[in-house]
Design a protein around this motif. Sequence first.
Motif, PDB file in Angstrom:
ATOM      1  N   GLY A 169       0.801  -1.208   0.000  1.00 28.81           N
ATOM      2  CA  GLY A 169       0.000   0.000   0.000  1.00 28.81           C
ATOM      3  C   GLY A 169       0.839   1.265   0.000  1.00 28.81           C
ATOM      4  O   GLY A 169       0.417   2.297  -0.525  1.00 28.81           O
ATOM      5  N   GLY A 170       2.012   1.202   0.587  1.00 26.62           N
ATOM      6  CA  GLY A 170       2.910   2.356   0.556  1.00 26.62           C
ATOM      7  C   GLY A 170       3.307   2.714  -0.863  1.00 26.62           C
ATOM      8  O   GLY A 170       3.333   3.885  -1.246  1.00 26.62           O
ATOM      9  N   VAL A 171       3.585   1.700  -1.657  1.00 32.01           N
ATOM     10  CA  VAL A 171       3.923   1.929  -3.062  1.00 32.01           C
ATOM     11  C   VAL A 171       2.695   2.443  -3.815  1.00 32.01           C
ATOM     12  O   VAL A 171       2.778   3.402  -4.585  1.00 32.01           O
ATOM     13  CB  VAL A 171       4.452   0.629  -3.708  1.00 32.01           C
ATOM     14  N   LEU A 172       1.551   1.808  -3.581  1.00 26.85           N
ATOM     15  CA  LEU A 172       0.309   2.221  -4.234  1.00 26.85           C
ATOM     16  C   LEU A 172      -0.068   3.647  -3.845  1.00 26.85           C
ATOM     17  O   LEU A 172      -0.455   4.454  -4.692  1.00 26.85           O
ATOM     18  CB  LEU A 172      -0.825   1.249  -3.878  1.00 26.85           C
ATOM     19  N   GLY A 173       0.055   3.972  -2.555  1.00 33.13           N
ATOM     20  CA  GLY A 173      -0.249   5.327  -2.091  1.00 33.13           C
ATOM     21  C   GLY A 173       0.665   6.361  -2.719  1.00 33.13           C
ATOM     22  O   GLY A 173       0.216   7.447  -3.102  1.00 33.13           O
ATOM     23  N   GLY A 174       1.938   6.033  -2.841  1.00 31.73           N
ATOM     24  CA  GLY A 174       2.876   6.943  -3.496  1.00 31.73           C
ATOM     25  C   GLY A 174       2.500   7.182  -4.945  1.00 31.73           C
ATOM     26  O   GLY A 174       2.593   8.307  -5.453  1.00 31.73           O
ATOM     27  N   ILE A 231      -0.615   6.840  -6.239  1.00 28.86           N
ATOM     28  CA  ILE A 231      -1.875   7.594  -6.257  1.00 28.86           C
ATOM     29  C   ILE A 231      -1.617   9.075  -5.971  1.00 28.86           C
ATOM     30  O   ILE A 231      -2.121   9.950  -6.671  1.00 28.86           O
ATOM     31  CB  ILE A 231      -2.884   7.018  -5.236  1.00 28.86           C
ATOM     32  N   PHE A 232      -0.829   9.355  -4.946  1.00 23.63           N
ATOM     33  CA  PHE A 232      -0.533  10.747  -4.615  1.00 23.63           C
ATOM     34  C   PHE A 232       0.244  11.422  -5.745  1.00 23.63           C
ATOM     35  O   PHE A 232       0.062  12.600  -5.999  1.00 23.63           O
ATOM     36  CB  PHE A 232       0.244  10.832  -3.306  1.00 23.63           C
ATOM     37  N   GLY A 233       1.115  10.663  -6.414  1.00 24.80           N
ATOM     38  CA  GLY A 233       1.864  11.196  -7.543  1.00 24.80           C
ATOM     39  C   GLY A 233       0.966  11.596  -8.699  1.00 24.80           C
ATOM     40  O   GLY A 233       1.247  12.559  -9.419  1.00 24.80           O
ATOM     41  N   LEU A 234      -0.123  10.853  -8.889  1.00 21.38           N
ATOM     42  CA  LEU A 234      -1.076  11.202  -9.947  1.00 21.38           C
ATOM     43  C   LEU A 234      -1.695  12.578  -9.715  1.00 21.38           C
ATOM     44  O   LEU A 234      -2.050  13.279 -10.657  1.00 21.38           O
ATOM     45  CB  LEU A 234      -2.194  10.160 -10.028  1.00 21.38           C
ATOM     46  N   PHE A 235      -1.862  12.944  -8.458  1.00 23.05           N
ATOM     47  CA  PHE A 235      -2.441  14.235  -8.109  1.00 23.05           C
ATOM     48  C   PHE A 235      -1.392  15.314  -7.869  1.00 23.05           C
ATOM     49  O   PHE A 235      -1.722  16.426  -7.458  1.00 23.05           O
ATOM     50  CB  PHE A 235      -3.325  14.097  -6.855  1.00 23.05           C
ATOM     51  N   GLY A 236      -0.127  14.982  -8.100  1.00 25.71           N
ATOM     52  CA  GLY A 236       0.944  15.956  -7.935  1.00 25.71           C
ATOM     53  C   GLY A 236       1.327  16.215  -6.487  1.00 25.71           C
ATOM     54  O   GLY A 236       1.897  17.253  -6.180  1.00 25.71           O
ATOM     55  N   LEU A 237       0.991  15.292  -5.595  1.00 27.24           N
ATOM     56  CA  LEU A 237       1.310  15.440  -4.182  1.00 27.24           C
ATOM     57  C   LEU A 237       2.535  14.605  -3.834  1.00 27.24           C
ATOM     58  O   LEU A 237       2.759  13.549  -4.409  1.00 27.24           O
ATOM     59  CB  LEU A 237       0.131  14.997  -3.323  1.00 27.24           C
ATOM     60  N   ALA A 238       3.306  15.057  -2.883  1.00 27.63           N
ATOM     61  CA  ALA A 238       4.486  14.326  -2.437  1.00 27.63           C
ATOM     62  C   ALA A 238       4.488  14.256  -0.910  1.00 27.63           C
ATOM     63  O   ALA A 238       4.107  15.215  -0.236  1.00 27.63           O
ATOM     64  CB  ALA A 238       5.754  15.013  -2.919  1.00 27.63           C
ATOM     65  N   ALA A 239       4.896  13.113  -0.396  1.00 29.51           N
ATOM     66  CA  ALA A 239       4.982  12.925   1.052  1.00 29.51           C
ATOM     67  C   ALA A 239       6.310  13.486   1.547  1.00 29.51           C
ATOM     68  O   ALA A 239       7.351  13.244   0.956  1.00 29.51           O
ATOM     69  CB  ALA A 239       4.882  11.445   1.389  1.00 29.51           C
ATOM     70  N   ILE A 240       6.230  14.228   2.638  1.00 29.17           N
ATOM     71  CA  ILE A 240       7.438  14.797   3.234  1.00 29.17           C
ATOM     72  C   ILE A 240       7.506  14.332   4.683  1.00 29.17           C
ATOM     73  O   ILE A 240       6.572  14.522   5.448  1.00 29.17           O
ATOM     74  CB  ILE A 240       7.428  16.334   3.167  1.00 29.17           C
ATOM     75  N   LEU A 248       3.582   8.152   6.257  1.00 30.73           N
ATOM     76  CA  LEU A 248       2.603   7.314   6.938  1.00 30.73           C
ATOM     77  C   LEU A 248       1.208   7.529   6.356  1.00 30.73           C
ATOM     78  O   LEU A 248       0.493   6.563   6.081  1.00 30.73           O
ATOM     79  CB  LEU A 248       2.609   7.587   8.438  1.00 30.73           C
ATOM     80  N   VAL A 249       0.821   8.785   6.144  1.00 31.36           N
ATOM     81  CA  VAL A 249      -0.495   9.072   5.561  1.00 31.36           C
ATOM     82  C   VAL A 249      -0.599   8.478   4.163  1.00 31.36           C
ATOM     83  O   VAL A 249      -1.603   7.852   3.812  1.00 31.36           O
ATOM     84  CB  VAL A 249      -0.756  10.601   5.544  1.00 31.36           C
ATOM     85  N   THR A 250       0.438   8.648   3.360  1.00 31.44           N
ATOM     86  CA  THR A 250       0.448   8.096   2.011  1.00 31.44           C
ATOM     87  C   THR A 250       0.310   6.586   2.044  1.00 31.44           C
ATOM     88  O   THR A 250      -0.475   6.001   1.284  1.00 31.44           O
ATOM     89  CB  THR A 250       1.760   8.482   1.291  1.00 31.44           C
ATOM     90  N   SER A 251       1.036   5.927   2.924  1.00 29.06           N
ATOM     91  CA  SER A 251       0.989   4.471   3.023  1.00 29.06           C
ATOM     92  C   SER A 251      -0.364   3.984   3.537  1.00 29.06           C
ATOM     93  O   SER A 251      -0.883   2.971   3.051  1.00 29.06           O
ATOM     94  CB  SER A 251       2.096   3.967   3.950  1.00 29.06           C
ATOM     95  N   VAL A 252      -0.943   4.684   4.494  1.00 31.53           N
ATOM     96  CA  VAL A 252      -2.254   4.276   5.026  1.00 31.53           C
ATOM     97  C   VAL A 252      -3.320   4.407   3.937  1.00 31.53           C
ATOM     98  O   VAL A 252      -4.151   3.517   3.771  1.00 31.53           O
ATOM     99  CB  VAL A 252      -2.626   5.098   6.280  1.00 31.53           C
TER     100      VAL A 252
END
Length: 81
Positions: A38-43, A45-54, A60-64
């Motif tokens: 899910g961490g990979v999948l979340g990354g 999905i967030f990448g599709l929307f132009g968001l990056a985890a910092i 953690l939010v991205t992975s959840v």
Amino acid sequence: MGFIWYIIIGILAGYLAGRIMKGGGFGLIVNLIVGIIGGVLGGWIFGLFGLAAIGFWGSLVTSVVGAIVLLWLISFLQPKK
């Protein structure tokens, strides 16, 4: 050391996603594996929307989110009994 943090965050995310998805969990071990995937999948999905985890919390939010989506997909594709 970064790879170990990704695994730890994925395991924590799988646990949290299993707790959030009441009835959507598949046991502790499977939820932990789902968290890592899910961490990979979340990354992605967030990448599709132009968001990056910092930082830790962003990762953690991205992975959840990714683990919840993955648990939902797995439960949706499983045949009903």
